[in-house]
Design a protein around this motif. Structure first.
Motif, short mmCIF file in Angstrom:
data_model
loop_
_atom_site.label_atom_id
_atom_site.label_comp_id
_atom_site.label_asym_id
_atom_site.label_seq_id
_atom_site.Cartn_x
_atom_site.Cartn_y
_atom_site.Cartn_z
N ALA A 181 -56.03 68.89 1.16
CA ALA A 181 -55.82 68.94 2.60
C ALA A 181 -54.68 69.88 2.99
CB ALA A 181 -55.54 67.54 3.13
N GLY A 182 -54.16 70.64 2.02
CA GLY A 182 -53.12 71.60 2.30
C GLY A 182 -51.71 71.13 2.03
N ASP A 183 -51.55 69.92 1.48
CA ASP A 183 -50.22 69.44 1.14
C ASP A 183 -49.79 69.98 -0.23
OD1 ASP A 183 -49.97 67.74 3.48
OD2 ASP A 183 -51.47 66.46 2.53
N ALA A 184 -48.50 69.89 -0.50
CA ALA A 184 -47.95 70.47 -1.74
C ALA A 184 -48.19 69.59 -2.96
CB ALA A 184 -46.46 70.72 -1.56
N GLU A 185 -48.54 68.33 -2.76
CA GLU A 185 -48.71 67.41 -3.89
C GLU A 185 -49.73 66.35 -3.53
OE1 GLU A 185 -45.09 65.19 -4.53
OE2 GLU A 185 -44.56 65.35 -2.40
N ASN A 186 -50.14 65.60 -4.56
CA ASN A 186 -51.08 64.52 -4.37
C ASN A 186 -50.38 63.17 -4.40
OD1 ASN A 186 -53.61 65.86 -4.11
ND2 ASN A 186 -53.70 66.18 -6.32
N SER A 187 -50.80 62.29 -3.53
CA SER A 187 -50.32 60.92 -3.57
C SER A 187 -50.87 60.20 -4.81
CB SER A 187 -50.78 60.17 -2.31
OG SER A 187 -50.64 58.77 -2.47
N PRO A 188 -50.07 59.34 -5.45
CA PRO A 188 -50.60 58.55 -6.57
C PRO A 188 -51.62 57.51 -6.12
CG PRO A 188 -48.39 57.82 -6.00
CD PRO A 188 -48.64 59.07 -5.21
N CYS A 189 -51.73 57.28 -4.80
CA CYS A 189 -52.70 56.32 -4.28
C CYS A 189 -54.08 56.96 -4.09
CB CYS A 189 -52.22 55.75 -2.95
SG CYS A 189 -50.67 54.84 -3.08
N MET A 190 -54.16 58.27 -4.24
CA MET A 190 -55.42 58.99 -4.15
C MET A 190 -56.30 58.64 -5.34
SD MET A 190 -55.83 63.13 -4.15
CE MET A 190 -57.40 63.92 -4.52
N ASP A 191 -57.55 58.29 -5.10
CA ASP A 191 -58.52 57.97 -6.16
C ASP A 191 -58.04 56.85 -7.08
OD1 ASP A 191 -60.19 59.98 -5.20
OD2 ASP A 191 -59.40 61.49 -6.57
N ALA A 192 -57.21 55.94 -6.56
CA ALA A 192 -56.64 54.88 -7.40
C ALA A 192 -57.33 53.53 -7.19
CB ALA A 192 -55.14 54.73 -7.10
N GLY A 193 -58.41 53.52 -6.44
CA GLY A 193 -59.11 52.27 -6.17
C GLY A 193 -59.95 51.79 -7.34
N GLY A 194 -60.58 50.65 -7.14
CA GLY A 194 -61.33 50.02 -8.21
C GLY A 194 -62.80 50.35 -8.24
N ALA A 195 -63.28 51.13 -7.27
CA ALA A 195 -64.70 51.49 -7.22
C ALA A 195 -64.84 52.73 -6.36
CB ALA A 195 -65.53 50.33 -6.66
N LEU A 196 -66.05 53.25 -6.28
CA LEU A 196 -66.31 54.42 -5.45
C LEU A 196 -66.10 54.09 -3.98
CD1 LEU A 196 -69.56 55.77 -7.15
CD2 LEU A 196 -67.23 56.64 -7.43
N ALA A 197 -65.62 55.09 -3.25
CA ALA A 197 -65.40 54.89 -1.81
C ALA A 197 -66.68 54.46 -1.11
CB ALA A 197 -64.85 56.18 -1.20
N TRP A 198 -67.79 55.03 -1.50
CA TRP A 198 -69.07 54.67 -0.88
C TRP A 198 -69.37 53.19 -1.08
CZ3 TRP A 198 -72.24 57.02 2.46
CH2 TRP A 198 -73.51 56.44 2.67
N ASP A 199 -69.16 52.69 -2.29
CA ASP A 199 -69.46 51.29 -2.58
C ASP A 199 -68.53 50.34 -1.85
OD1 ASP A 199 -71.52 52.07 -4.27
OD2 ASP A 199 -70.22 52.14 -6.04
N LEU A 200 -67.33 50.79 -1.51
CA LEU A 200 -66.36 49.94 -0.82
C LEU A 200 -66.37 50.13 0.69
CD1 LEU A 200 -63.35 50.26 -3.29
CD2 LEU A 200 -64.90 48.31 -3.02
N GLY A 201 -67.28 50.97 1.18
CA GLY A 201 -67.46 51.11 2.62
C GLY A 201 -66.46 52.01 3.32
N VAL A 202 -65.78 52.90 2.58
CA VAL A 202 -64.79 53.77 3.23
C VAL A 202 -65.11 55.25 3.05
CG1 VAL A 202 -62.92 52.10 3.15
CG2 VAL A 202 -63.27 53.62 1.19
N ALA A 203 -66.33 55.57 2.62
CA ALA A 203 -66.67 56.96 2.35
C ALA A 203 -66.74 57.81 3.61
CB ALA A 203 -68.00 57.04 1.59
N ARG A 204 -66.94 57.20 4.76
CA ARG A 204 -67.01 57.95 6.02
C ARG A 204 -65.70 57.85 6.80
NH1 ARG A 204 -72.14 59.49 7.58
NH2 ARG A 204 -71.59 59.40 9.79
#
Length: 298
Positions: free
Chosen positions: A221-244
């Motif tokens: 998204a244009g930031d200088a670094e990645n948050s450690p909370c990125m992609d840190a969930g327990g399942a795919l975003a789609w399966d958890l209802g947050v993909a949109r």
């Protein structure tokens, strides 16, 4: 008046690309549902300056509260009692005089995509709420605690609880609260990751918490670094209802494994039911300051 499961009564605030503000400077509460007002959907308002609570519901069950902001109220932002089976989604509470959200004796509820910061007491106070699930919340810098759990254990997942005074997450008169795939960091008393599956202990790298921006830094998204909370969930975003929805500054959808924390939802996605009652204003940022007894017109 009550709705039904298949036909709830909906109070929707519509404005031309803006929000509707209900200013209760001269009244005790902003929006009040008394006992028996079941199956209501309320969405699309900013609730501020009440002498007591921004939103007050007592004994109304199966509610859906979403896309609401409660700020600068004297007591709780959201004060909900006996709301069995309700869903609270995309709520924000900040700079309220007591708790951001006080939920009492409300079994089988879900709080999803909740943001609470700089409330005088706790970000969330959950008391006697059996089987409460808190998902994708961000709770930051509340002086008397992040999440206070009393009498009945709850489940917290995919959430970020940071920088709170007194404690991050704490149980009183109960045990067994489950915390998983969450970042509980930098709160008073923290010594490491909260016990549970997938939890981390790291600065989440908010984009600008001081200005109320709790999206996560991401290089894509244009930031200088990645948050450690990125992609840190327990399942795919789609399966958890947050993909949109998004945790990114450029509003790109969550992809692959879900990110932790509050997700923002595009405006066109949030109100997909036909409302029974509409408050519509011709210009952005409209403010309602007079009392209106809408319940009597259903």
């Amino acid at each position: 008046a009550s709705g039904t499961a298949g036909k709830p009564i909906a109070l929707i605030g519509l404005s031309h690309l803006g929000e509707i503000t209900i200013d209760a400077t001269h009244t005790e509460n902003q929006v009040v549902l008394t006992a028996g007002y079941d199956y209501w959907v309320i969405s699309g308002f900013t609730l501020k300056n009440a002498a007591r609570f921004g939103f007050d519901a007592s004994g109304s069950k199966n509610l859906v509260l979403r896309n609401l902001i409660a700020k600068d109220n004297t007591l709780d932002g959201f004060h909900v009692v006996g709301a069995d089976g309700s869903v609270f989604e995309n709520l924000t509470a900040h700079h309220n005089g007591n708790d951001g959200f006080y939920l009492y004796n409300s079994p089988n509820c879900e709080i999803r995509n909740y943001l609470a910061y700089q409330n005088t007491y706790a970000g969330l106070y959950a008391e006697k709420d059996e089987n409460l699930k808190v998902k994708f919340a961000t709770i930051h810098n509340n002086p008397l605690g992040g999440i206070k759990v009393q009498t009945k254990p709850i489940t917290v997942s995919h959430s970020i609880v940071t920088g709170n005074g007194t404690f991050g997450i704490k149980e009183y008169s109960t045990s067994g609260t489950v915390v998983e795939y969450s970042d509980v960091w930098g709160n008073v008393g923290d010594t490491g990751a909260y016990a549970g599956t997938g939890n981390i202990y790291a600065d989440p790298k908010y984009r600008n918490a001081a200005s109320g921006d709790f999206l996560l830094k991401q290089v894509i998204a244009g930031d200088a670094e990645n948050s450690p909370c990125m992609d840190a969930g327990g399942a795919l975003a789609w399966d958890l209802g947050v993909a949109r929805s998004s945790t990114r500054g450029d509003q790109g959808w969550d992809a692959f494994k879900a990110d932790m924390g509050r997700h923002e939802t595009p405006a066109e996605e949030v109100d997909n039911i036909a409302p029974a009652i509409v408050l519509d204003t011709p210009q952005d940022g409209a403010t309602i300051s007079d009392k209106a007894d809408i319940a009597g017109r259903v």
